[in-house]
Design an enzyme around this catalytic site. Sequence first.
Site, PDB file in Angstrom:
ATOM      1  N   ASP A   8       0.851  -1.195   0.000  1.00 33.44           N
ATOM      2  CA  ASP A   8       0.000   0.000   0.000  1.00 33.44           C
ATOM      3  C   ASP A   8       0.881   1.237   0.000  1.00 33.44           C
ATOM      4  O   ASP A   8       1.721   1.421   0.893  1.00 33.44           O
ATOM      5  CB  ASP A   8      -0.912   0.014   1.229  1.00 33.44           C
ATOM      6  N   ASP A 130     -15.267  -3.103  -2.004  1.00 38.63           N
ATOM      7  CA  ASP A 130     -14.974  -2.901  -0.590  1.00 38.63           C
ATOM      8  C   ASP A 130     -16.298  -2.695   0.131  1.00 38.63           C
ATOM      9  O   ASP A 130     -17.146  -1.919  -0.322  1.00 38.63           O
ATOM     10  CB  ASP A 130     -14.086  -1.669  -0.398  1.00 38.63           C
TER      11      ASP A 130
END
Length: 241
Positions: A8, A130
Site C-alpha cells: 500500500d 470494498d
Amino acid sequence: MLIIPAIDLKDGKCVRLKQGRMEDDTVFSDDPVAMATQWVNQGARRLHLVDLNGAFDGVPVHKEVVTAIAKAHPDLPIQLGGGVRSLSTIEQYLSAGLNYIIIGTKAAEEPEFVEEACREFSGAIMVGIDAKDGMVATHGWANVTDVKATELAKRFADAGVSSIVYTDIAKDGMMAGVNIEQTVALAKACGLPVIASGGVTNLDDIKALKPYSEHLLGAITGRAIYEGQLDLAQAQALFDA
C-alpha cells in the site's frame, strides 16, 4: 490459491492502514521497490499494489514507484488499484508492465465503465468491491453506499472481469480474521473468482480459506506479513498442499 502480499503506497512509502483510515497508518518501508523484492524472494507469485493517495484523490499518484516495481520484476503478475477512473490510466499502467488493473469506486458509480474497460483490455480488468456491513464503500472507503456488495458483484458476472477483490473494511488491518462467510457468498453470487482481502492474520486463516478454493483465487495479506504474524512461504505452501 495464491497468498498475495499487499504493498500500500502513501506519500511514496509502503504503509498499512487500519480500516482504511488515512490518518491511522503505519510506515513499514521508505523503499517500496525493495519491499516488493523482499516478498518475491519469499516466494510471492503475485503482488497487490494500492495507490492510497490515488484512491482518495481520484487520480494516480504513484506511477513512478509502480513502474519501478514492475520493471524490477517483469515476470511477476502484478495487480493495482487506487485512483483508476479512466481508460487512459489503465492503458498507462498496462504499458508500464502491470498485468491487472482493479477498478473500485468507478465500478460502483459507473458499472458500464467496467464493461467498456473489459472490451478494451480483455483479461486485464479486475473489480475491487470494498464493503462495510455488506454495503459497498467508495472513494477510499470514505463513502458507504446503499448498494449491497453481492448485488454489485452480480452486475459484473458476464462483463469479462477476470476476478474480484473483496475487502471487508471492518477486518482490514485489524488482525481479526477473514470474513469468510461474506467472501464466499459474494463469490457464489457472481460466479467469478474472488480474492479475499482484509483480516488475514495467521495460518489458521489460511486453513479456514483453503476449503473454498473452488470459489477463491487467493487471499491478500498485509499487516500480518509485515509484522511477522504470518510467514508468506508457509502460507503459500499450505495453499499448495
